[in-house]
Enzyme design. Sequence first.
Site, PDB file in Angstrom:
ATOM      1  N   ASP A 146      22.104  89.780  73.573  1.00 57.76           N
ATOM      2  CA  ASP A 146      21.258  90.208  74.694  1.00 57.76           C
ATOM      3  C   ASP A 146      21.966  89.950  76.024  1.00 57.76           C
ATOM      4  O   ASP A 146      22.765  89.028  76.144  1.00 57.76           O
ATOM      5  CB  ASP A 146      19.919  89.455  74.642  1.00 57.76           C
TER       6      ASP A 146
ATOM      7  N   HIS B   8      26.733  97.870  77.758  1.00 63.77           N
ATOM      8  CA  HIS B   8      26.779  98.095  76.301  1.00 63.77           C
ATOM      9  C   HIS B   8      28.219  98.327  75.849  1.00 63.77           C
ATOM     10  O   HIS B   8      28.644  97.833  74.807  1.00 63.77           O
ATOM     11  CB  HIS B   8      25.905  99.294  75.912  1.00 63.77           C
TER      12      HIS B   8
ATOM     13  N   LEU C  27      34.594  88.234  55.182  1.00 66.10           N
ATOM     14  CA  LEU C  27      33.386  88.063  56.014  1.00 66.10           C
ATOM     15  C   LEU C  27      32.522  89.291  55.790  1.00 66.10           C
ATOM     16  O   LEU C  27      33.035  90.402  55.729  1.00 66.10           O
ATOM     17  CB  LEU C  27      33.810  87.988  57.494  1.00 66.10           C
TER      18      LEU C  27
HETATM   19  C1  IPE Z   1      16.607  92.186  71.445  1.00 67.63           C
HETATM   20  O1  IPE Z   1      16.899  92.373  72.789  1.00 67.63           O
HETATM   21  C2  IPE Z   1      17.155  93.294  70.632  1.00 67.63           C
HETATM   22  C3  IPE Z   1      18.597  93.419  70.577  1.00 67.63           C
HETATM   23  C4  IPE Z   1      19.496  92.629  71.113  1.00 67.63           C
HETATM   24  C5  IPE Z   1      19.085  94.528  69.805  1.00 67.63           C
HETATM   25  P1  IPE Z   1      15.845  93.005  73.800  1.00 67.63           P
HETATM   26  O2  IPE Z   1      16.485  92.947  75.141  1.00 67.63           O
HETATM   27  O3  IPE Z   1      15.391  94.315  73.315  1.00 67.63           O
HETATM   28  O4  IPE Z   1      14.641  91.961  73.691  1.00 67.63           O
HETATM   29  P2  IPE Z   1      13.375  91.729  74.634  1.00 67.63           P
HETATM   30  O5  IPE Z   1      12.732  93.061  74.847  1.00 67.63           O
HETATM   31  O6  IPE Z   1      13.867  91.161  75.932  1.00 67.63           O
HETATM   32  O7  IPE Z   1      12.525  90.740  73.891  1.00 67.63           O
HETATM   33  C1  IPE Z   2      21.127  93.907  74.599  1.00 61.82           C
HETATM   34  O1  IPE Z   2      21.265  93.936  75.985  1.00 61.82           O
HETATM   35  C2  IPE Z   2      21.533  95.209  73.954  1.00 61.82           C
HETATM   36  C3  IPE Z   2      20.413  95.959  73.325  1.00 61.82           C
HETATM   37  C4  IPE Z   2      19.193  95.580  73.261  1.00 61.82           C
HETATM   38  C5  IPE Z   2      20.770  97.237  72.743  1.00 61.82           C
HETATM   39  P1  IPE Z   2      20.107  94.499  76.917  1.00 61.82           P
HETATM   40  O2  IPE Z   2      20.315  95.955  77.092  1.00 61.82           O
HETATM   41  O3  IPE Z   2      18.773  94.108  76.375  1.00 61.82           O
HETATM   42  O4  IPE Z   2      20.428  93.723  78.261  1.00 61.82           O
HETATM   43  P2  IPE Z   2      19.378  93.115  79.281  1.00 61.82           P
HETATM   44  O5  IPE Z   2      18.461  92.202  78.513  1.00 61.82           O
HETATM   45  O6  IPE Z   2      18.648  94.276  79.902  1.00 61.82           O
HETATM   46  O7  IPE Z   2      20.230  92.372  80.264  1.00 61.82           O
HETATM   47 MG    MG Z   3      17.563  92.515  76.692  1.00 65.69          MG
END
Ligand code: IPE
Ligand code: IPE
Ligand code: MG
Length: 265
Positions: A26, A43, A137
């Site tokens: 995240d 990303h 792995l």
């Molecule tokens: C969790 O991250 C899902 C992934 C990393 C794929 P999100 O950014 O979607 O989670 P929330 O919405 O903050 O809980």
């Molecule tokens: C995690 O990073 C990647 C996915 C959920 C695909 P985010 O896109 O949720 O990044 P933040 O939380 O907005 O910083």
């Molecule tokens: Mg996120």
Amino acid sequence: MATFTSSTVEIPPERRIPRHVAVIMDGNGRWARQRRLPRVAGHRQGVKAVREVVRACGERGVDYLTLFAFSSENWRRPAEEVTFLMQLFVVALEQEVGKLHENGIRFKLIGDLSRFEPRLVRLAREAEALTAANQRLTLTIAANYGGRWDVLQAANRMLREHPRLAAGFTEGDLTPYLALNYAPEPDLFIRTGGEQRISNFVLWQLAYTELYFTDTLWPDFDAAALDRAIISYQQRERRFGRTSEQLPAGTGLADFRVGSFRPGE
Ligand code: IPE
Ligand code: IPE
Ligand code: MG
């Protein structure tokens, strides 16, 4: 299929290097925003972190690495971000599978694949077939995955195949149907990006997993950050319901070493 110890049925074996690490990657969007870049740049950078963490896990003797790439709730994001992520999965698969195979890594994709474009599903299935015999792995990507989806699909499939279990079933009846049926329960859960929640990632198997949260944003997460998480894990006392005094002497995580990894070196 190998069967693994259920942490609620038996005490799992202790290992100083976690056998299975499960990660919520995240913070990509915030990494990009800090640099005044579009979210998708985060990303793209996140794929580099994936590469480094896969390599580091292989070197440290982790057997299973499970990465949450797209949750069943991420469809709620803006359409153009979702489309970008899908394209990124395809490109990353095309570019990385050969390298994964060369490095002895077995690839798996779990989640509800019915909403993905056929090309992505086909690429993933080909990658799974190519790498099926690799043993260094096991890298699992969880995409359109949700912990609740997983338990429900497992229960539904189990009941379809064994209708008599509607009268009552055990953990042992259900767990072979979970998407991660080929892996032991995660020993270490890592969430980057500062949030302290599970966000519908693996639910059933996290029952006794050690949880580690870090403010580091996923694109900045590297081998050193992984080592900090492993060191934190090594300082835990995994009691699985017992008292400290009941733990067999000399078997605590702090008491022995496996592999060449030395904390702090
Ligand atoms: C969790 O991250 C899902 C992934 C990393 C794929 P999100 O950014 O979607 O989670 P929330 O919405 O903050 O809980
Ligand atoms: C995690 O990073 C990647 C996915 C959920 C695909 P985010 O896109 O949720 O990044 P933040 O939380 O907005 O910083
Ligand atoms: Mg996120």
